[in-house]
Design a protein around this motif. Structure first.
Motif, PDB file in Angstrom:
ATOM      1  N   ALA A   1      52.559  37.447  46.215  1.00  0.00           N
ATOM      2  CA  ALA A   1      52.740  38.416  45.125  1.00  0.00           C
ATOM      3  C   ALA A   1      51.578  39.400  45.063  1.00  0.00           C
ATOM      4  O   ALA A   1      51.785  40.610  44.882  1.00  0.00           O
ATOM      5  CB  ALA A   1      52.889  37.681  43.794  1.00  0.00           C
ATOM      6  N   LEU A   2      50.351  38.897  45.218  1.00  0.00           N
ATOM      7  CA  LEU A   2      49.208  39.809  45.185  1.00  0.00           C
ATOM      8  C   LEU A   2      49.186  40.707  46.414  1.00  0.00           C
ATOM      9  O   LEU A   2      48.880  41.901  46.303  1.00  0.00           O
ATOM     10  CB  LEU A   2      47.897  39.022  45.073  1.00  0.00           C
ATOM     11  CG  LEU A   2      46.634  39.876  44.976  1.00  0.00           C
ATOM     12  CD1 LEU A   2      46.698  40.843  43.792  1.00  0.00           C
ATOM     13  CD2 LEU A   2      45.388  39.010  44.889  1.00  0.00           C
ATOM     14  N   SER A   3      49.514  40.162  47.575  1.00  0.00           N
ATOM     15  CA  SER A   3      49.589  40.995  48.779  1.00  0.00           C
ATOM     16  C   SER A   3      50.616  42.100  48.618  1.00  0.00           C
ATOM     17  O   SER A   3      50.361  43.258  48.961  1.00  0.00           O
ATOM     18  CB  SER A   3      49.933  40.137  50.003  1.00  0.00           C
ATOM     19  OG  SER A   3      48.838  39.338  50.393  1.00  0.00           O
ATOM     20  N   CYS A   4      51.780  41.755  48.102  1.00  0.00           N
ATOM     21  CA  CYS A   4      52.825  42.769  47.900  1.00  0.00           C
ATOM     22  C   CYS A   4      52.364  43.828  46.903  1.00  0.00           C
ATOM     23  O   CYS A   4      52.654  45.021  47.081  1.00  0.00           O
ATOM     24  CB  CYS A   4      54.117  42.111  47.422  1.00  0.00           C
ATOM     25  SG  CYS A   4      54.994  41.181  48.686  1.00  0.00           S
ATOM     26  N   ALA A   5      51.659  43.405  45.862  1.00  0.00           N
ATOM     27  CA  ALA A   5      51.150  44.362  44.882  1.00  0.00           C
ATOM     28  C   ALA A   5      50.179  45.335  45.536  1.00  0.00           C
ATOM     29  O   ALA A   5      50.258  46.550  45.331  1.00  0.00           O
ATOM     30  CB  ALA A   5      50.464  43.621  43.731  1.00  0.00           C
ATOM     31  N   GLU A   6      49.253  44.809  46.350  1.00  0.00           N
ATOM     32  CA  GLU A   6      48.282  45.680  47.019  1.00  0.00           C
ATOM     33  C   GLU A   6      48.967  46.615  48.002  1.00  0.00           C
ATOM     34  O   GLU A   6      48.576  47.781  48.142  1.00  0.00           O
ATOM     35  CB  GLU A   6      47.229  44.829  47.721  1.00  0.00           C
ATOM     36  CG  GLU A   6      46.325  44.083  46.746  1.00  0.00           C
ATOM     37  CD  GLU A   6      45.145  43.411  47.433  1.00  0.00           C
ATOM     38  OE1 GLU A   6      44.909  43.672  48.627  1.00  0.00           O
ATOM     39  OE2 GLU A   6      44.445  42.618  46.762  1.00  0.00           O
TER      40      GLU A   6
END
Length: 447
Positions: A111-116
């Motif tokens: 989720a954090l990777s996709c956000a970045e």
């Protein structure tokens, strides 16, 4: 989703003619692009549900990250002083801690990777890792587009390899019924180094049966060729070719140590491409650099990727374009052997071609999926330049991406995520990070 008109922007289409509209418009209806052109042909605002006037912005196709491992954001900053393009560096820095991973760790990390990625302009990425179902669920929640290759690491365990092959086939069966944003592939981690010859042949057979691609690491270091040179007098690339590996779609990451004969194998294959990960290559300390200029001259599709953020530490594909251009200049001893325009194409339409998605994404053309980003180029560091591509590549930053859409759905507006707040994503990730590394340390103490 309705209809959206973006107007008063520089529209960089990345079509076959590299058309740029210095003052232009783009129209989207539901999940498709319906048109683009100069402002003199702009449709009436009244015909759209939403109109965005974007002076000082570049509107262009969403960026394609052609190689990463999104769950490995958990390893950011953990490989300092180690080369992840060697067996020793990868195993001791990454593989050993990975043994403590739980399926529950994957969602918050991805989720954090996709956000970045979304916030820096990436709308599609090519993924290879374990826990493929959990990755797919997190990507679907984030709304991005992804080719997800089920990562297979055998490391001499024949039973494990057989089991993982069955699991990969089941993953492909499950994911094929979705909305098209998730594309499942096979992901043999690396040939011969951690996937045996018999397993590689079985992977080829299944990929042909399912009609899907294979994403792997290739020519990352001396280990890749040691076994095949000793056994056959062939490089790993040539040995794979001998075994029919290049009959289908093959997307190979890194490719630092390709010989001219290896490049000829890629060039002769019907659908072989390379993910050029310049930053990861530089940080590895390897002398070899991907021969991107030679590959492109031979007609091979070369796309750009970040690799994982233990090897790179960032998902900024605009920064990756810049590094890729600089590395090519250094390798070839020539100023800009890959032009800014080519670098932009490598991060958009060529990335789409590498993944077999160029009929859907990679350029702003009527009928294609509405995967679009808008970059604010009105701030410091930007000024008039002869062409917009050079301005983006050598002056730009993913942090200037202001809006993004995938399949017509706006995921980022005014640098804010619309599906889920970044603060919430980061809070979940922080708890997961602390839990994971506590487990790793406990396992090390027990060893």
């Amino acid at each position: 989703m309705g209809s959206t008109l973006l107007r008063d922007a520089t529209v960089l289409t990345v079509d076959s003619q590299n058309t740029v509209h210095p003052a232009g418009w783009l129209a989207m209806v539901d999940d498709r692009i319906t048109g683009a052109g100069p402002m003199s042909t702009c449709p009436d605002d009244a015909g759209f549900d939403r109109v965005l006037s974007l002076p000082g912005h570049v509107v262009m196709p969403g960026l394609v990250n052609a190689h990463t491992h999104s769950a490995m954001i958990l390893f950011r900053g953990r490989s300092e002083g180690h080369s992840l393009l060697t067996m020793e560096g990868w195993y001791n820095t990454i593989r050993e801690p990975e043994l403590s991973l739980l399926s529950s760790d994957i969602g918050p990390a991805v989720a954090l990777s996709c956000a970045e990625m979304a916030l820096s302009g990436t709308t599609t990425f090519c993924e290879q890792y374990f826990f493929a179902d959990e990755i797919a669920a997190a990507v679907a929640e984030a709304g991005l587009r992804s080719v997800i290759a089920y990562g297979i690491v055998q490391l001499g365990d024949e039973a494990r390899g057989d089991e993982e092959l069955k699991n990969a086939a089941a993953f492909i069966e499950r994911q094929r019924s979705g909305d098209g944003r998730i594309v499942p592939w096979f992901g043999p981690h690396a040939p011969y180094v951690d996937n045996s010859e018999s397993l590689l042949r079985a992977e080829v057979d299944l990929a042909v049966e399912y009609g899907c691609g294979m994403h792997l690491h290739m020519a990352c270091g001396p280990e890749d060729n040691e076994e095949t040179l000793a056994r056959y007098g062939l490089t790993a690339t040539q040995a794979l070719h001998r075994d029919g590996f290049f009959a289908g779609r093959v997307h190979a990451a890194h490719c630092l140590d390709l010989s001219d004969e290896d490049i000829a194998v890629f060039a002769a294959a019907p659908a072989a491409s390379v993910a050029y990960c310049a930053t990861a290559g530089l940080r590895s300390g390897r002398e070899g650099m991907c021969p991107a200029v030679k590959l492109k001259a031979a007609g091979v599709v070369v796309a750009l990727g970040t690799d994982n953020v233990a090897a790179n530490n960032a998902y900024d594909m605009i920064a990756e374009m810049r590094v890729a251009g600089l590395v090519a200049s250094h390798r070839e001893g020539k100023a800009q052997p890959i032009s800014s325009r080519e670098l932009v194409r490598m991060t958009t339409i060529d990335g789409a071609r590498a993944l077999g998605l160029d009929h859907e994404i990679g350029s702003l053309e009527a009928g294609k999926a509405a995967d679009v980003i808008a970059i604010d180029v009105s701030g410091p560091g930007y000024s008039e330049a002869p062409d917009i591509e050079t301005l983006l590549v050598y002056s730009g930053s993913g942090r200037d991406v202001r809006h993004s859409w995938v399949a017509g759905e706006q995921l980022v507006a005014d640098r804010k995520l619309l599906r889920r707040p970044l603060a919430e994503i980061k809070a979940d990730y922080s708890a997961t990070y602390q839990s994971f590394w506590s487990r790793v340390e406990a396992a090390r103490e027990r060893a």
